[in-house]
Design an enzyme around this catalytic site. Structure first.
Site, PDB file in Angstrom:
ATOM      1  N   GLY A 202     -17.809  -0.402  -0.858  1.00 34.56           N
ATOM      2  CA  GLY A 202     -18.700   0.738  -0.726  1.00 34.56           C
ATOM      3  C   GLY A 202     -20.087   0.528  -1.293  1.00 34.56           C
ATOM      4  O   GLY A 202     -21.010   1.288  -0.984  1.00 34.56           O
ATOM      5  N   PHE A 203     -20.278  -0.492  -2.118  1.00 31.05           N
ATOM      6  CA  PHE A 203     -21.561  -0.675  -2.791  1.00 31.05           C
ATOM      7  C   PHE A 203     -22.697  -0.943  -1.808  1.00 31.05           C
ATOM      8  O   PHE A 203     -23.827  -0.484  -2.003  1.00 31.05           O
ATOM      9  CB  PHE A 203     -21.460  -1.814  -3.802  1.00 31.05           C
ATOM     10  CG  PHE A 203     -22.603  -1.883  -4.763  1.00 31.05           C
ATOM     11  CD1 PHE A 203     -22.763  -0.918  -5.749  1.00 31.05           C
ATOM     12  CD2 PHE A 203     -23.539  -2.905  -4.696  1.00 31.05           C
ATOM     13  CE1 PHE A 203     -23.832  -0.973  -6.644  1.00 31.05           C
ATOM     14  CE2 PHE A 203     -24.601  -2.976  -5.576  1.00 31.05           C
ATOM     15  CZ  PHE A 203     -24.753  -2.011  -6.557  1.00 31.05           C
TER      16      PHE A 203
ATOM     17  N   TYR B 263       0.851  -1.184   0.000  1.00 34.96           N
ATOM     18  CA  TYR B 263       0.000   0.000   0.000  1.00 34.96           C
ATOM     19  C   TYR B 263       0.887   1.234   0.000  1.00 34.96           C
ATOM     20  O   TYR B 263       1.390   1.662   1.026  1.00 34.96           O
ATOM     21  CB  TYR B 263      -0.921   0.006   1.217  1.00 34.96           C
ATOM     22  CG  TYR B 263      -1.807  -1.215   1.350  1.00 34.96           C
ATOM     23  CD1 TYR B 263      -2.071  -2.046   0.261  1.00 34.96           C
ATOM     24  CD2 TYR B 263      -2.391  -1.541   2.571  1.00 34.96           C
ATOM     25  CE1 TYR B 263      -2.879  -3.169   0.388  1.00 34.96           C
ATOM     26  CE2 TYR B 263      -3.209  -2.657   2.708  1.00 34.96           C
ATOM     27  CZ  TYR B 263      -3.441  -3.457   1.619  1.00 34.96           C
ATOM     28  OH  TYR B 263      -4.246  -4.566   1.756  1.00 34.96           O
TER      29      TYR B 263
ATOM     30  N   HIS C 109       0.599 -11.921   1.203  1.00 34.48           N
ATOM     31  CA  HIS C 109      -0.415 -11.113   0.516  1.00 34.48           C
ATOM     32  C   HIS C 109      -1.056 -11.865  -0.642  1.00 34.48           C
ATOM     33  O   HIS C 109      -2.276 -11.809  -0.843  1.00 34.48           O
ATOM     34  CB  HIS C 109       0.230  -9.820   0.010  1.00 34.48           C
ATOM     35  CG  HIS C 109      -0.716  -8.676  -0.084  1.00 34.48           C
ATOM     36  ND1 HIS C 109      -0.324  -7.365  -0.004  1.00 34.48           N
ATOM     37  CD2 HIS C 109      -2.058  -8.629  -0.254  1.00 34.48           C
ATOM     38  CE1 HIS C 109      -1.369  -6.570  -0.121  1.00 34.48           C
ATOM     39  NE2 HIS C 109      -2.440  -7.315  -0.279  1.00 34.48           N
TER      40      HIS C 109
ATOM     41  N   SER D 197     -13.083  -5.767   2.129  1.00 32.45           N
ATOM     42  CA  SER D 197     -14.239  -5.296   1.346  1.00 32.45           C
ATOM     43  C   SER D 197     -15.547  -5.842   1.907  1.00 32.45           C
ATOM     44  O   SER D 197     -16.402  -6.331   1.163  1.00 32.45           O
ATOM     45  CB  SER D 197     -14.096  -5.675  -0.133  1.00 32.45           C
ATOM     46  OG  SER D 197     -13.068  -4.948  -0.748  1.00 32.45           O
ATOM     47  N   PRO D 198     -15.749  -5.767   3.225  1.00 30.39           N
ATOM     48  CA  PRO D 198     -16.988  -6.312   3.804  1.00 30.39           C
ATOM     49  C   PRO D 198     -18.221  -5.506   3.407  1.00 30.39           C
ATOM     50  O   PRO D 198     -19.342  -5.968   3.601  1.00 30.39           O
ATOM     51  CB  PRO D 198     -16.726  -6.237   5.308  1.00 30.39           C
ATOM     52  CG  PRO D 198     -15.783  -5.087   5.462  1.00 30.39           C
ATOM     53  CD  PRO D 198     -14.884  -5.177   4.271  1.00 30.39           C
ATOM     54  N   LEU D 199     -17.986  -4.317   2.851  1.00 39.29           N
ATOM     55  CA  LEU D 199     -19.090  -3.493   2.353  1.00 39.29           C
ATOM     56  C   LEU D 199     -19.103  -3.456   0.827  1.00 39.29           C
ATOM     57  O   LEU D 199     -19.666  -2.546   0.220  1.00 39.29           O
ATOM     58  CB  LEU D 199     -18.998  -2.075   2.931  1.00 39.29           C
ATOM     59  CG  LEU D 199     -19.175  -1.989   4.450  1.00 39.29           C
ATOM     60  CD1 LEU D 199     -18.922  -0.576   4.953  1.00 39.29           C
ATOM     61  CD2 LEU D 199     -20.581  -2.453   4.847  1.00 39.29           C
ATOM     62  N   GLY D 200     -18.482  -4.464   0.215  1.00 40.60           N
ATOM     63  CA  GLY D 200     -18.473  -4.524  -1.239  1.00 40.60           C
ATOM     64  C   GLY D 200     -17.853  -3.308  -1.876  1.00 40.60           C
ATOM     65  O   GLY D 200     -18.370  -2.767  -2.857  1.00 40.60           O
TER      66      GLY D 200
END
Length: 331
Positions: free
Chosen positions: A211-212, A57, A127, A206-209
């Site tokens: 941001g989706f 990152y 990773h 990405s537990p919220l997709g």
């Protein structure tokens, strides 16, 4: 703050961690450094103890930020970082390929310790799997770092079933990191049963997709230049339009429970297994605090049944990652 345990080695962390990748330009312009440090420290004040970063990152800049932010509270937190890409440790130049040769892993660990301003890495993930290096050699290298006191626990990211078993036989794996959410339920097929069998914690990114699932994105959303979602098939305009039906299910439950869609999506994940610890990322304090509200949102059996009925067999349109990146998963 609710605590959960990753792996049979007893690594205890807050039920929600903080993914720090989004502070390193993944979703557009880099956030102000002092604001990001303030965000990390506010998360600590709110009870978050798991902070996720990686050498890739930036490269390096995210580890440096996290190290500076957490140095004053080092003994109160768990720092997770990652190795495995072919990145020059002096210049940060990268080839785009993987590199998990044992000597490189050890060099990455030493460099990360300096950037993180600490004497130990609590959780050290590979990773991405390196097809050129036997996973037994990778696990052995991390085992040596654990024996030397430089690393606390071993983790894998986006690894396949056989790789996980082989690695775990050499050095117990504390956590597997992979994408998992209502927007991507593939881990339920094989990974979660394997984690249960082996006693490995699961850390969904990405537990919220991406941001989706917050309900703030639709077919008309325009992402900033440099936002990786511009390259993801799942975030094409046509795919977003088709996938909104999934978000509507989450919105209905959220409205009934007086919560936000993000809180419902995270509470659903937390309800799946007691050893799942999502790491939603954000660059805004308000969003971080909203996410933490999911811990106190106990979804009723009826809520969970409604969500499952509306999403379990939903055919999400578009691949979750660009093809070259997707080829590096489940090896």
């Amino acid at each position: 703050m609710e605590q959960r345990t990753l792996g049979r080695g007893g690594l205890k962390v807050s039920a929600l961690g903080l993914g720090c990748m989004s502070m390193a330009s993944t979703y557009g312009p880099v956030g102000d450094r002092q604001e990001m440090i303030g965000l990390v420290r506010t998360a600590v004040e709110r009870g978050v103890t798991l902070f996720d970063t990686a050498e890739a990152y930036g490269p390096f800049t995210n580890e440096e930020l996290v190290g500076e932010a957490l140095q004053p509270v080092r003994d109160r937190v768990v720092i997770a970082t990652k190795f495995g890409f072919d990145i020059d440790l002096e210049t940060g130049a990268r080839t785009g390929g993987t590199n998990s040769r044992p000597e490189h892993i050890k060099a990455v660990a030493d460099a990360a310790l300096k950037r993180l301003r600490t004497d130990r890495i609590d959780l050290f993930y590979q990773h991405r799997v390196d097809p050129a290096v036997p996973i037994e050699d990778v696990a052995g290298a991390v085992k040596g770092l654990i024996a030397a006191g430089k690393v606390g626990h071993f983790g894998l990211s986006e690894a396949g079933m056989k790789t996980i078993r082989r690695a775990h036989a050499v050095q117990p794996v504390a956590a597997l990191q992979s994408e998992y959410s209502l927007f991507w339920r593939e881990p339920e097929q094989e990974l979660l049963p394997l984690m249960e069998e082996l006693g490995i914690g699961f850390v969904p990114f990405s537990p919220l997709g991406a941001g989706f699932l917050t309900g703030q994105i639709d077919e008309n959303t325009v992402f900033a230049s440099g936002d990786f979602r511009n390259l993801v098939p799942r975030f094409s305009r046509e795919a977003r339009k088709a996938n909104m039906a999934l978000v509507e299910v989450v919105k209905r439950v959220a409205a009934r429970r007086g919560a936000t869609p993000a809180q419902v999506a995270l509470a659903w994940l937390l309800a799946q297994r007691p050893w799942i610890v999502p790491i939603p990322g954000t660059s805004r304090v308000a969003r971080m605090e909203e996410n933490l509200g999911a811990i106190d949102l106990a979804l009723a059996p009826g809520d969970l049944a409604e969500i499952d009925a509306g999403t379990a067999n939903f055919a999400v349109q578009g691949a979750r990652l660009p093809e070259p990146v997707l080829k590096m998963t489940r090896l």
